[in-house]
Design a protein around this motif. Structure first.
Motif, mmCIF file in Angstrom:
data_model
loop_
_atom_site.group_PDB
_atom_site.id
_atom_site.type_symbol
_atom_site.label_atom_id
_atom_site.label_comp_id
_atom_site.label_asym_id
_atom_site.label_seq_id
_atom_site.Cartn_x
_atom_site.Cartn_y
_atom_site.Cartn_z
ATOM 1 N N VAL A 166 9.416 -15.606 -71.581
ATOM 2 C CA VAL A 166 8.122 -16.026 -72.115
ATOM 3 C C VAL A 166 7.815 -17.403 -71.553
ATOM 4 C CG1 VAL A 166 6.791 -16.578 -74.173
ATOM 5 C CG2 VAL A 166 8.423 -14.679 -74.222
ATOM 6 N N ASP A 167 6.743 -17.479 -70.779
ATOM 7 C CA ASP A 167 6.368 -18.731 -70.111
ATOM 8 C C ASP A 167 7.534 -19.344 -69.341
ATOM 9 O OD1 ASP A 167 3.744 -18.560 -71.049
ATOM 10 O OD2 ASP A 167 4.224 -19.605 -72.900
ATOM 11 N N GLY A 168 8.290 -18.465 -68.678
ATOM 12 C CA GLY A 168 9.383 -18.918 -67.824
ATOM 13 C C GLY A 168 10.708 -19.149 -68.521
ATOM 14 N N THR A 169 10.744 -19.016 -69.860
ATOM 15 C CA THR A 169 11.980 -19.223 -70.617
ATOM 16 C C THR A 169 12.611 -17.885 -70.965
ATOM 17 O OG1 THR A 169 11.142 -21.273 -71.592
ATOM 18 C CG2 THR A 169 12.988 -20.211 -72.698
ATOM 19 N N THR A 170 13.868 -17.703 -70.589
ATOM 20 C CA THR A 170 14.586 -16.464 -70.891
ATOM 21 C C THR A 170 15.011 -16.459 -72.355
ATOM 22 O OG1 THR A 170 15.416 -16.309 -68.619
ATOM 23 C CG2 THR A 170 16.576 -15.037 -70.302
ATOM 24 N N LEU A 171 14.728 -15.350 -73.039
ATOM 25 C CA LEU A 171 15.035 -15.245 -74.463
ATOM 26 C C LEU A 171 15.829 -13.978 -74.742
ATOM 27 C CD1 LEU A 171 11.509 -16.127 -75.956
ATOM 28 C CD2 LEU A 171 13.481 -17.651 -75.766
ATOM 29 N N SER A 172 16.703 -14.053 -75.725
ATOM 30 C CA SER A 172 17.409 -12.862 -76.182
ATOM 31 C C SER A 172 16.415 -11.948 -76.891
ATOM 32 C CB SER A 172 18.518 -13.247 -77.165
ATOM 33 O OG SER A 172 17.954 -13.746 -78.375
ATOM 34 N N TRP A 173 16.825 -10.686 -77.111
ATOM 35 C CA TRP A 173 15.941 -9.745 -77.800
ATOM 36 C C TRP A 173 15.531 -10.275 -79.174
ATOM 37 C CZ3 TRP A 173 12.479 -6.228 -78.207
ATOM 38 C CH2 TRP A 173 12.277 -5.573 -79.422
ATOM 39 N N PHE A 174 16.488 -10.829 -79.926
ATOM 40 C CA PHE A 174 16.171 -11.247 -81.285
ATOM 41 C C PHE A 174 15.184 -12.418 -81.295
ATOM 42 C CE2 PHE A 174 20.291 -9.122 -81.610
ATOM 43 C CZ PHE A 174 19.981 -8.183 -82.568
ATOM 44 N N ARG B 228 15.638 -7.840 -69.877
ATOM 45 C CA ARG B 228 15.630 -9.297 -69.827
ATOM 46 C C ARG B 228 14.196 -9.750 -70.033
ATOM 47 N NH1 ARG B 228 18.174 -8.602 -64.917
ATOM 48 N NH2 ARG B 228 16.671 -9.943 -63.865
ATOM 49 N N PHE B 229 14.002 -10.628 -71.015
ATOM 50 C CA PHE B 229 12.669 -11.090 -71.384
ATOM 51 C C PHE B 229 12.477 -12.555 -71.004
ATOM 52 C CE2 PHE B 229 13.658 -7.631 -74.229
ATOM 53 C CZ PHE B 229 12.465 -6.947 -74.385
#
Length: 215
Positions: free
Chosen positions: A61-69, A58-59
């Motif tokens: 970036v700056d608090g926003t969850t993003l899918s792998w792609f 689980r990623f």
């Protein structure tokens, strides 16, 4: 930029190589990463730079969850993976510095100014027209660092950046790494020479048995 990875799992030949509960990185800090040979240090750097897909993670970036792609696109844009033997184009030092900027479509005046600053920053001004493949090992490392810096990355992942260098070249490379950190470019540095790299890093993580331990 803050990058957080949770529940990272990576398998190699059906064997769990990495099983990291949480790793949080900030582009304002520098991290030393150590561990035995085969512990997964290079694999982790390649995952962090978007070059290798984990089995699961689980990623944020700056608090926003993003899918792998989605996170992969951002990682490829905002990070640079620095191989321990960086590839040099069979062109001049100046051409090597220009390459990434021209691929991004930067205007000629921007390219010229940025490259001029990079040559001065790296101490390679007198070698601007030399073929990059004729540089010494230390000069190649300085060029590779400058080539990464001109792209304005948020993170730079350095895989054994001082391996095989003599004392003078190591010192110059470490100086540039310190300068990158002062430019608020986050660094993660793998090395088997931690006594040197500790001088330019803020914290120390160790990979053992697939897990990260704060030292």
């Amino acid at each position: 930029m803050k990058l957080t990875i949770r529940s990272l799992l990576y398998e190699l030949e059906r064997r769990s190589l990495l099983h990291i509960e949480e790793l949080s990185l900030d582009s304002a800090e520098s991290v030393l990463l150590t561990g035995p040979n085969g512990s997964g240090k290079t694999t982790l750097l390649r995952i962090l730079s978007g070059l290798l897909r984990p089995k699961s993670a689980r990623f944020e970036v700056d608090g926003t969850t993003l899918s792998w792609f989605k996170v992969r696109d951002q990682l490829l844009r905002d990070t640079v993976y620095f191989h321990q033997a960086p590839y040099m184009f069979d062109r001049s030092v100046k051409d090597n510095l220009e390459y990434g900027l021209r691929c991004r479509g930067e205007a000629n005046d921007v390219v010229d100014e940025t490259v001029s600053q990079a040559l001065k920053w790296s101490g390679l001004e007198s070698l601007a027209q030399r073929n990059a493949r004729r540089l010494s090992g230390g000069e190649r490392q300085r060029l590779a660092l400058a080539r990464a810096r001109v792209l304005g990355p948020r993170f730079l992942f350095l895989d054994e950046p001082t391996v095989g260098l003599d004392a003078t070249s190591k010192a110059k490379t470490l100086d540039l790494m310190g300068a990158l950190a002062e430019d608020d470019i986050g660094l993660i540095v793998t090395t088997h020479e931690p006594e040197n790299v500790r001088l330019v890093t803020d914290r120390h993580l160790e990979l053992r048995g697939g897990h990260l331990v704060e030292r």
